[in-house]
Design a protein around this motif. Structure first.
Motif, short mmCIF file in Angstrom:
data_model
loop_
_atom_site.label_atom_id
_atom_site.label_comp_id
_atom_site.label_asym_id
_atom_site.label_seq_id
_atom_site.Cartn_x
_atom_site.Cartn_y
_atom_site.Cartn_z
N GLY A 290 3.37 12.12 7.46
CA GLY A 290 2.34 12.78 8.25
C GLY A 290 1.20 11.87 8.66
O GLY A 290 1.25 11.23 9.69
N LEU A 291 0.16 11.79 7.84
CA LEU A 291 -1.08 11.14 8.28
C LEU A 291 -1.05 9.62 8.21
O LEU A 291 -1.65 8.95 9.04
N THR A 292 -0.39 9.08 7.19
CA THR A 292 -0.34 7.63 7.08
C THR A 292 1.10 7.21 6.79
O THR A 292 1.89 7.97 6.23
N THR A 293 1.44 5.97 7.14
CA THR A 293 2.79 5.48 6.87
C THR A 293 2.76 3.99 6.58
O THR A 293 1.88 3.27 7.06
N ALA A 294 3.72 3.55 5.77
CA ALA A 294 3.85 2.12 5.49
C ALA A 294 4.86 1.47 6.43
O ALA A 294 5.03 0.26 6.41
N TRP A 295 5.54 2.29 7.22
CA TRP A 295 6.56 1.74 8.13
C TRP A 295 5.92 1.21 9.40
O TRP A 295 4.97 1.79 9.91
N GLY B 254 0.81 -1.22 0.00
CA GLY B 254 0.00 0.00 0.00
C GLY B 254 0.84 1.26 0.00
O GLY B 254 0.30 2.36 0.05
N HIS B 255 2.17 1.12 -0.09
CA HIS B 255 3.04 2.29 -0.10
C HIS B 255 2.93 3.01 -1.45
O HIS B 255 2.33 2.52 -2.39
N ILE C 290 7.80 7.48 -0.37
CA ILE C 290 6.85 6.41 -0.69
C ILE C 290 6.38 5.67 0.57
O ILE C 290 5.39 4.97 0.52
N GLY C 291 7.07 5.84 1.67
CA GLY C 291 6.59 5.26 2.92
C GLY C 291 5.56 6.12 3.63
O GLY C 291 5.22 5.88 4.77
N GLY C 292 5.06 7.14 2.93
CA GLY C 292 4.04 8.00 3.52
C GLY C 292 4.65 9.15 4.29
O GLY C 292 5.85 9.19 4.52
#
Lengths: 97, 290
Positions: B59-64, B19-20, B55-57
């Motif tokens: 602020g509001l969302t992250t893939a990490w 989802g990144h 690409i890892g997001g």
């Protein structure tokens, strides 16, 4: 101001991008596995940039929320068990669910 | 330390989730995924301006799923040094501090802080994921862009050869230095395992193709990474305290022409230049393999 009194900067919750993933918006083709050919070598799991593949109950499954349809898995599969099929059907381009 | 021998032994946890925001067939995201499998949850990652930082997001969302800090372009190893100092003063010992930069954040803009951290022998792992151009800003040429590669600011092909970043880092005499490739995941993960077991400044340079910058199809990312190893342009080895060991000897050797001709960015390269490069690669291949 002491360090302990500094405001805490808000940050995103871990892994939240996975929850909102909807790659069907950008995917043009998707991988289809032939179970008979697959020997569970797991190479495709490590060549997928999007963590879309996992082994589940003795077969490789693709998570279509994550898959962007790059096709690396189909190119790299040593036994050619993966084919990429078009995501859209018909001349109006409807998404096949 | 037990090295991973087969892909089935690798943990299934995804610390960099799907989802990144990476492109289809992103070599950078692939490198991160493979590395995070062995780095594990006790890792703090610090990425300067690059594709991988975005690409890892943000602020509001992250893939990490591990702490991730997006630093400024020029200072990832310096920030990682500070993170390590903060952990040391709290007595926390079991955390991997990683600065993960692109080729620009390593070889060009980030070089002063990298050479500083290496000289101070900071206890961090610096990873360079190398796609050979500044892909986050549109693919401009950098110092590790190869000879004759077409980029937006070298439209006739880059006139100078690539900088030998491995030789520069080897001159800092780090306790661990390695090259890796996204096409050889087992080798890449073993190198991260070895790096984690060593204290001091560790440097890992990963070739991670970018289909946009290289002028290839998106499904050829891994194929081109493998062909770079097979043609000898990218050799996989590690140096522990300066002693070199070749970790992957390619099963077949291919001429560099095959590798170059698949990429749109080398379309201006003539046969004489390819032959010169082939001679250089053969010389370098013998030098490393012996």
């Amino acid at each position: 101001m002491a360090v302990k009194e500094l405001p805490v900067v808000p940050s995103a919750r871990p892994g939240t991008m996975a929850a909102g993933a909807a790659m069907e918006r950008i995917r043009e083709r998707r991988p289809v596995f032939e179970k008979q050919k697959c020997n569970l070598c797991r190479e495709c799991l490590f060549y997928c940039p999007d963590a879309a593949l996992a082994v589940d109950q003795g077969e490789v499954r693709v998570d279509l929320r994550f898959c962007k349809g790059c096709g690396i898995c189909a190119v790299e599969c040593p036994v050619r068990a993966i084919t990429m099929v078009p995501e859209y059907a018909g001349n109006r381009g409807f998404i096949e669910k | 330390m037990e090295l991973i021998k087969t892909l089935a032994e690798v943990p299934e946890d995804e610390l960099f989730t799907g989802g990144h925001g990476g492109c289809r067939g992103c070599g950078a995201a692939l490198a991160v995924r493979q590395a995070m499998k062995v780095l594990g949850p006790r890792t703090i990652i610090n990425i300067p301006a690059s594709c991988m930082a975005t690409i890892g997001g943000s602020g509001l969302t992250t893939a990490w799923k591990v702490p991730f800090y997006h630093s400024l372009f020029e200072c990832a190893p310096a920030v990682a040094s500070g993170i390590r100092a903060a952990l040391d003063i709290q007595g926390i010992k079991d955390v991997n501090v990683v600065s993960w930069a692109g080729d620009a954040g390593t070889a060009d803009i980030g070089f002063q802080s990298l050479t500083g951290a290496a000289e101070r022998q900071e206890n961090i792992i610096h990873v360079c994921y190398d796609n050979e151009t500044y892909m986050n800003t549109g693919g401009q040429a950098g110092s590790v862009t190869p000879y004759q590669a077409i980029t937006p600011d070298t439209p006739a092909g880059k006139p100078t050869p690539r900088k030998d970043m491995l030789a520069i880092m080897a001159a800092h005499h780090p306790p661990y230095l390695a090259t890796a490739s996204v096409a050889y995941p087992l080798d890449l993960m073993q190198k991260f395992q070895k790096a984690m077991a060593i204290q001091g400044f560790r440097y890992i340079h990963i070739l991670a193709p970018c289909f946009r910058g290289w002028g290839i199809r998106e499904d050829q990312t891994v194929q081109l990474a493998r062909m770079a190893v097979e043609c000898g342009l990218w050799q996989l080895y590690e140096e522990v305290d300066g002693r070199r060991r070749v970790t992957v000897v390619p099963e077949r050797r291919i001429p560099v022409r095959e590798y170059l001709r698949l990429q749109g960015r080398f379309k201006n390269m003539d046969e004489a230049a390819i032959q010169d490069l082939q001679d250089e690669v053969d010389r370098r291949f013998r030098e490393v393999q012996s």
